[in-house]
Design a protein around this motif. Structure first.
Motif, mmCIF file in Angstrom:
data_model
loop_
_atom_site.group_PDB
_atom_site.id
_atom_site.type_symbol
_atom_site.label_atom_id
_atom_site.label_comp_id
_atom_site.label_asym_id
_atom_site.label_seq_id
_atom_site.Cartn_x
_atom_site.Cartn_y
_atom_site.Cartn_z
ATOM 1 N N ARG A 182 0.834 -1.184 0.000
ATOM 2 C CA ARG A 182 0.000 0.000 0.000
ATOM 3 C C ARG A 182 0.873 1.240 0.000
ATOM 4 O O ARG A 182 0.390 2.344 -0.187
ATOM 5 C CB ARG A 182 -0.916 0.017 1.217
ATOM 6 C CG ARG A 182 -1.880 -1.151 1.235
ATOM 7 C CD ARG A 182 -2.949 -0.975 2.259
ATOM 8 N NE ARG A 182 -3.862 0.089 1.896
ATOM 9 C CZ ARG A 182 -3.991 1.206 2.574
ATOM 10 N NH1 ARG A 182 -3.276 1.411 3.641
ATOM 11 N NH2 ARG A 182 -4.839 2.131 2.200
ATOM 12 N N THR A 183 2.126 1.078 0.228
ATOM 13 C CA THR A 183 2.988 2.251 0.299
ATOM 14 C C THR A 183 4.049 2.160 -0.779
ATOM 15 O O THR A 183 4.141 1.178 -1.505
ATOM 16 C CB THR A 183 3.713 2.328 1.649
ATOM 17 O OG1 THR A 183 4.603 1.217 1.715
ATOM 18 C CG2 THR A 183 2.746 2.279 2.783
ATOM 19 N N ALA A 184 4.830 3.188 -0.844
ATOM 20 C CA ALA A 184 5.876 3.230 -1.857
ATOM 21 C C ALA A 184 7.145 2.556 -1.379
ATOM 22 O O ALA A 184 8.145 2.560 -2.068
ATOM 23 C CB ALA A 184 6.182 4.668 -2.212
ATOM 24 N N ASP A 185 7.097 1.974 -0.194
ATOM 25 C CA ASP A 185 8.305 1.367 0.340
ATOM 26 C C ASP A 185 8.600 0.097 -0.431
ATOM 27 O O ASP A 185 7.899 -0.898 -0.329
ATOM 28 C CB ASP A 185 8.083 1.070 1.825
ATOM 29 C CG ASP A 185 9.363 0.600 2.479
ATOM 30 O OD1 ASP A 185 10.193 0.017 1.760
ATOM 31 O OD2 ASP A 185 9.522 0.821 3.679
ATOM 32 N N ARG A 186 9.668 0.125 -1.232
ATOM 33 C CA ARG A 186 9.941 -0.984 -2.129
ATOM 34 C C ARG A 186 10.148 -2.274 -1.348
ATOM 35 O O ARG A 186 9.738 -3.345 -1.755
ATOM 36 C CB ARG A 186 11.162 -0.671 -2.979
ATOM 37 C CG ARG A 186 11.505 -1.716 -4.020
ATOM 38 C CD ARG A 186 10.347 -1.853 -4.978
ATOM 39 N NE ARG A 186 10.697 -2.729 -6.092
ATOM 40 C CZ ARG A 186 11.117 -2.287 -7.252
ATOM 41 N NH1 ARG A 186 11.219 -1.023 -7.465
ATOM 42 N NH2 ARG A 186 11.385 -3.145 -8.225
ATOM 43 N N ALA A 187 10.802 -2.140 -0.170
ATOM 44 C CA ALA A 187 11.061 -3.338 0.616
ATOM 45 C C ALA A 187 9.729 -3.993 0.965
ATOM 46 O O ALA A 187 9.566 -5.211 0.859
ATOM 47 C CB ALA A 187 11.829 -2.972 1.880
ATOM 48 N N GLU A 188 8.776 -3.163 1.313
ATOM 49 C CA GLU A 188 7.485 -3.719 1.690
ATOM 50 C C GLU A 188 6.812 -4.369 0.478
ATOM 51 O O GLU A 188 6.201 -5.427 0.589
ATOM 52 C CB GLU A 188 6.599 -2.613 2.256
ATOM 53 C CG GLU A 188 5.410 -3.170 2.990
ATOM 54 C CD GLU A 188 4.487 -2.050 3.448
ATOM 55 O OE1 GLU A 188 3.282 -2.168 3.224
ATOM 56 O OE2 GLU A 188 5.007 -1.069 4.017
ATOM 57 N N ASP A 190 8.305 -5.760 -2.001
ATOM 58 C CA ASP A 190 8.968 -7.033 -2.251
ATOM 59 C C ASP A 190 8.507 -8.099 -1.278
ATOM 60 O O ASP A 190 8.211 -9.222 -1.655
ATOM 61 C CB ASP A 190 10.483 -6.846 -2.146
ATOM 62 C CG ASP A 190 11.012 -6.001 -3.294
ATOM 63 O OD1 ASP A 190 10.267 -5.856 -4.277
ATOM 64 O OD2 ASP A 190 12.132 -5.496 -3.198
ATOM 65 N N GLU A 191 8.475 -7.744 -0.003
ATOM 66 C CA GLU A 191 8.072 -8.719 1.002
ATOM 67 C C GLU A 191 6.659 -9.189 0.718
ATOM 68 O O GLU A 191 6.330 -10.365 0.845
ATOM 69 C CB GLU A 191 8.112 -8.105 2.411
ATOM 70 C CG GLU A 191 9.471 -7.568 2.830
ATOM 71 C CD GLU A 191 10.519 -8.653 2.970
ATOM 72 O OE1 GLU A 191 10.164 -9.833 2.925
ATOM 73 O OE2 GLU A 191 11.702 -8.297 3.105
ATOM 74 N N ALA A 192 5.818 -8.242 0.329
ATOM 75 C CA ALA A 192 4.429 -8.595 0.098
ATOM 76 C C ALA A 192 4.329 -9.592 -1.044
ATOM 77 O O ALA A 192 3.614 -10.583 -0.962
ATOM 78 C CB ALA A 192 3.626 -7.338 -0.231
ATOM 79 N N HIS A 281 2.766 -1.070 -12.358
ATOM 80 C CA HIS A 281 2.431 -0.612 -11.015
ATOM 81 C C HIS A 281 1.426 -1.528 -10.356
ATOM 82 O O HIS A 281 1.555 -1.893 -9.201
ATOM 83 C CB HIS A 281 1.816 0.781 -11.089
ATOM 84 C CG HIS A 281 2.795 1.870 -10.869
ATOM 85 N ND1 HIS A 281 2.518 2.998 -10.172
ATOM 86 C CD2 HIS A 281 4.075 1.975 -11.264
ATOM 87 C CE1 HIS A 281 3.563 3.757 -10.142
ATOM 88 N NE2 HIS A 281 4.540 3.171 -10.818
ATOM 89 N N ALA A 284 2.165 -4.476 -8.383
ATOM 90 C CA ALA A 284 2.790 -4.321 -7.072
ATOM 91 C C ALA A 284 1.866 -3.591 -6.103
ATOM 92 O O ALA A 284 2.302 -3.091 -5.083
ATOM 93 C CB ALA A 284 4.101 -3.549 -7.218
ATOM 94 N N THR A 285 0.591 -3.508 -6.442
ATOM 95 C CA THR A 285 -0.317 -2.735 -5.605
ATOM 96 C C THR A 285 -1.331 -3.650 -4.931
ATOM 97 O O THR A 285 -1.893 -4.534 -5.580
ATOM 98 C CB THR A 285 -1.063 -1.697 -6.473
ATOM 99 O OG1 THR A 285 -0.107 -0.926 -7.172
ATOM 100 C CG2 THR A 285 -1.914 -0.786 -5.611
ATOM 101 N N ALA A 286 -1.548 -3.402 -3.648
ATOM 102 C CA ALA A 286 -2.506 -4.219 -2.895
ATOM 103 C C ALA A 286 -3.868 -4.159 -3.573
ATOM 104 O O ALA A 286 -4.329 -3.097 -3.968
ATOM 105 C CB ALA A 286 -2.617 -3.692 -1.469
#
Ligand code: HEM
Lengths: 323, 552
Positions: A182-188, A190-192, A281, A284-286
């Motif tokens: 949900r955020t722009a945090d790439r790490a998040e 990737d983990e997701a 995009h 990678a989006t919820a």
């Protein structure tokens, strides 16, 4: 041979190519439906003949006009079809299992040529001075490859939608919360995605159980595989399309003194680009990964079709070389 | 582990309404979310569609006028909505400014998290290695520390970033270029858009027509059309003069043009030559930071008009090339001679046809060829008298006929080199030659270097962001009878099928390294999973890896 004879020959070859593709497609359909290897092999043989006719048509037209065979939208469509089919054949040589997908690839190619022959055909003629530049060659070649791969990726996405629905019906599973950020945090992000894959595993394996029916939708490759194919073709085509737009801008700068002028053709190339960027995009989006993302990719194909047929026939701009 | 949506902040228990600050923070979080970016990208695509549905003023003002005439009801409404200049309209600007703001808002946390990622050590694995898609167990005939050291060397050789964790676990990670590339892509795209706006704001574009053999100064008054950027001042036009030494066009046999070439000389204020170049369609000339492009051409028939002045003596108010407007479809060129100093005022409609083919038509009548080449040019002149309304704004190529009566009911047809009398003994018109004029586009766009640099970096960033994948490998070794039991696990955040292959090769390499380490060869695998047949490679015959297919 005179240039008129060559042009006539090109017209004959073009329809021969369409005919071959239309004959080869159902053969590959037979392979898809009945796992018939000979039908698959025959399909590839006919498709190769079609590709030869397709390339021959482009070559004779180029010779007739005394220039590269991509000076207008009709020739461009011809080249797109040739690239799509070549790409598929190269792929088949490396991975046999994509052979039955030729059914859709060849129909796409046949449709592209036939639609262009019926709506965009112009007599073989020379180029106007603005098109006489090195950059046009770069631009058009990149655009042809970009169009071919990106529209192919949309076809995979469309097939994914069918396969996914099928699998969802066959093996209902609880909706996933994971699969995007949900955020722009790439790490998040990737983990997701990584989490999604772990979660997904059982479900996909269940869905890969042998299909029972003989209907087309039961015979498609697994949805996850189609999704992967769609992404990988996009990852290949998107940078090329990006480059094609840039090369076009460089050419426009040298020909018209402005690299971007929002003429209808440029506008639709940009729209197409934005839609495929949105697809990347969406993956990678919820809440968008999977079905919604695939729909975005299908929308990209719609944008290509509009760019080709609607803009070229109804709307005119500086690019009216297309006519 | 499923990643849930980040916890939403709830109002403190006891406070009935959420705090304003909290609301703002939440709105900000939502604004820089992927969902917002996606919605704004769609909005941009959708908004652009309108720009292709209606004629656009910056591209072709004539077609907008035509559209307004054809749609008297809808036209003005659409005009108010900005539909005829979509890309300059307030609402389009709003969409892309919002997207740019979201982009900047996104870049800050993404950069921060990349820096954090680069600073932090590769994380630990979950306790059960067997949970990972890629998993292998090797038996080594060396103590655990030596086994881990061998694996470390292999991973370092493959340029993994390494970290040792308590308990002897080795964590390795690579593929940071993916996120770095993606950030570069987004920053470069931002740069490109900034360059676009900068060039548009501080540059200008305009067109100047120059007749062969004549000169035109680069001054505002000489421009047929002039579109300055918002911040372009009139004093910023560099002072030089362009002289068209020669204009040539060549044609294919079927009459389509093959080449336009304008031989131009640029002169400075004192008449010294600055540059001299043949400008063709794809080869502009640069003078003082201004690019000069060949964009169109037309004919300027050399016309001499001799009439009786007010005092009765003959005067020649027109003697030289007359600019005409060429219709590129019919190849008919139209111009006008306006003589407001006469009483009554006289106006001449002058039309030039490129070819008069004698005796070609039905019954041996002459026909007019619409050939872009000059075959046998002929001038057709129609005279008018009355009020020219010269004080009203009007085109130089046409007469305002509202106050004019025709001089005669038949036009004069003047062959090349001929001279004819105007009706009523008013005077004569002579057609003595034809020159061409070139329509040059002059443009300055200071944003070009920024846009070009941005575009190049967009591509540079895009490739790693699509092709590099981030992946982690963990190794732990524990004492076992005869040496150590070495366990490896791998996780790819993207590109799982390719990583499965890479992992297999990596394990084989570790195994070889263990074999070379003092203490004897490595031992047998322990993976108990019988389900998928183990993938064996020549060099990895003595271990089994377990790789399950997974989505990307
Ligand atoms: C200005 C318009 C934008 C365009 C044209 C654009 C385009 C793209 C493209 C083409 C990609 C895929 C390639 C890559 O990873 O670099 C991408 C990825 C990404 N973009 Fe954007 N973007 C835009 C704005 C934004 C904004 C506002 C955000 C903030 C939420 C954002 C966040 C991301 C993230 C997190 C990824 C990585 C997704 C992944 O892991 O695959 N982008 N973008």
């Amino acid at each position: 041979m005179s240039s008129a004879t060559l042009a006539d020959l090109s017209d004959t070859l073009v329809w021969l190519a369409v005919l071959s593709y239309v004959v080869a497609a159902p053969l590959l359909g037979l392979e898809l439906a009945y796992r018939s290897r000979w039908a698959g092999r025959a399909g590839v043989a006919v498709a190769i003949a079609g590709l030869a006719a397709n390339l021959g048509a482009a070559l004779t037209r180029g010779l007739a006009a005394g220039r590269v065979p991509w000076g207008n939208m009709y020739e461009y469509s011809m080249m797109v079809a040739a690239v799509v089919v070549t790409g598929w054949l190269v792929w088949v040589a490396r991975r046999r299992e994509v052979r039955p997908l030729g059914l859709f690839v060849l129909l796409l190619a046949a449709l592209a040529i036939a639609a262009a022959a019926l709506t965009l055909r112009v007599p073989a003629g020379p180029l106007v001075p603005a098109l006489n530049s090195g950059w046009i060659k770069v631009h058009v070649v990149a655009a042809i490859i970009g169009t071919a791969t990106l529209s192919l990726s949309s076809v995979f996405s469309a097939l994914y939608l069918v396969a996914e629905r099928n699998e969802r019906r066959a093996a209902p599973r609880p909706p996933l919360v994971a699969g995007g950020a949900r955020t722009a945090d790439r790490a998040e992000v990737d983990e997701a995605i990584a989490g999604y894959a772990v979660e997904e595993l059982e479900a996909t394996e269940a869905a890969e159980a042998p299909a029972t029916g003989r209907r087309l939708k039961d015979l498609l490759p697994p949805a996850a595989r189609l999704d992967d194919l769609a992404f990988r073709t996009t990852a290949f085509g998107f940078p090329i399309w990006t480059f094609a737009i840039m090369a076009g801008a460089i050419w426009a700068q040298s020909a018209w003194g402005r690299y971007w002028g929002w003429d209808p053709k440029e506008t639709w190339s940009f729209i197409t680009w934005v839609v495929y960027a949105a697809y990347l995009h969406a993956r990678a989006t919820a809440g968008w990964r999977g079905r919604s993302a695939a729909w975005v990719s299908v929308l990209g194909l719609v944008a290509f079709v509009v760019n080709f047929y609607v803009v070229n026939t109804w709307v005119v701009g500086l690019h009216s070389y297309a006519k | 582990m499923a990643v849930q949506a980040p916890p939403t902040t709830r109002p403190e228990p006891g406070s009935p309404t959420p705090q304003l600050g909290e609301l703002l923070r939440q709105a900000w979080r939502e604004f820089r979310s992927m969902r917002t970016a996606l919605v704004l990208l769609f909005a941009l695509a959708a908004a652009s569609i309108f720009g292709s549905l209606f004629p656009q003023r910056p591209i072709s003002p004539q077609r907008v006028e035509q559209y307004l005439l054809d749609h008297p009801a809808a036209g003005p409404v659409l005009d108010r909505l900005g539909m005829f200049d979509v890309f300059g309209s307030a609402w389009y600007t709003a969409v892309y400014v919002a997207l740019l703001a979201a982009l900047v808002a996104c870049l800050l946390p993404r950069t921060r998290s990349l820096v954090r990622m680069l600073r932090s050590r590769p994380p630990r694995a979950s306790a059960r290695y067997a949970r990972y898609h890629n998993h292998a167990v090797l038996a080594a005939a060396v103590p655990p520390e030596q086994a881990t050291e061998a694996a470390r060397r292999v991973l370092a050789g493959r340029r993994y970033r390494l970290a040792g964790h308590p308990g002897g676990e080795l964590a390795a990670e690579k593929g940071y270029l993916r996120e770095a590339g993606s950030l570069l892509f987004h920053v470069a795209f931002l740069l490109l858009l900034v360059g676009l706006a900068y060039g548009k704001g501080f540059g200008y574009r305009g067109q100047i027509s120059v007749v062969e053999g004549e000169e035109a100064a680069n001054a505002r008054v000489n421009y047929d059309s002039f579109t300055p950027g918002r911040f372009f001042g009139p004093g910023q036009l560099p002072r030089f003069t362009l002289r068209l030494d020669d204009f040539a066009n060549a044609f294919h046999p079927d009459g389509t043009p093959s080449r336009y070439a304008a031989s131009l000389t640029a002169l400075d204020g004192s008449g010294r030559q600055l540059r001299r170049q043949t400008v063709t369609v794809n080869h502009p000339m640069t003078v003082d930071g201004i690019r000069v492009y060949q964009s169109d051409y037309g004919y300027a028939p050399v016309v001499r008009v001799t009439v009786k002045g007010r005092d009765g003596k003959p005067v020649t108010p027109q003697d030289g090339p007359l600019l005409t407007l060429r219709d590129p479809v019919t190849e008919v060129s139209n111009g006008a001679v306006k003589l407001p100093m006469l009483d009554p005022q006289i106006g001449l409609d002058v039309t030039m046809f490129t070819g008069l083919l004698t005796g070609d038509g039905p019954g041996g009548r002459p026909t007019l060829a619409n050939d872009p080449r000059l075959v046998n040019p002929v001038l057709v002149v129609f005279g008018w008298r009355g009020e020219l309304n010269a004080d009203r704004a009007q085109s130089v190529f046409t007469l305002d006929r509202s106050g004019l009566q025709p001089l005669a009911d038949r036009p004069l047809v003047i062959p090349f080199g001929g001279e004819r009398d105007l009706p009523g003994g008013l005077g004569t018109v002579a057609f003595t030659g034809v020159k061409q004029y070139s329509v040059l586009t002059l443009a300055r766009d200071p944003g070009v270097p920024l846009v070009a640099g941005g575009a190049a970096l967009v591509l540079v960033g895009l490739l790693p962001s699509l092709y590099v994948t981030r992946r982690r490998v963990w190794v732990r070794a524990e004492p076992a009878p005869g040496g150590a039991r070495v366990e490896l696990a791998g996780l790819a955040l993207q590109g799982k099928p390719a990583f499965a292959e890479e992992f297999r090769r990596l394990v084989a390499e570790v195994e070889r390294a263990l074999g070379r380490s003092p203490g004897g060869p490595a031992g047998v695998t322990l993976t108990a999973d019988a389900a998928p047949p183990p993938v064996r490679e020549p060099g990895a015959a003595r271990h089994e890896t377990r790789s399950r297919p997974g989505g990307t």
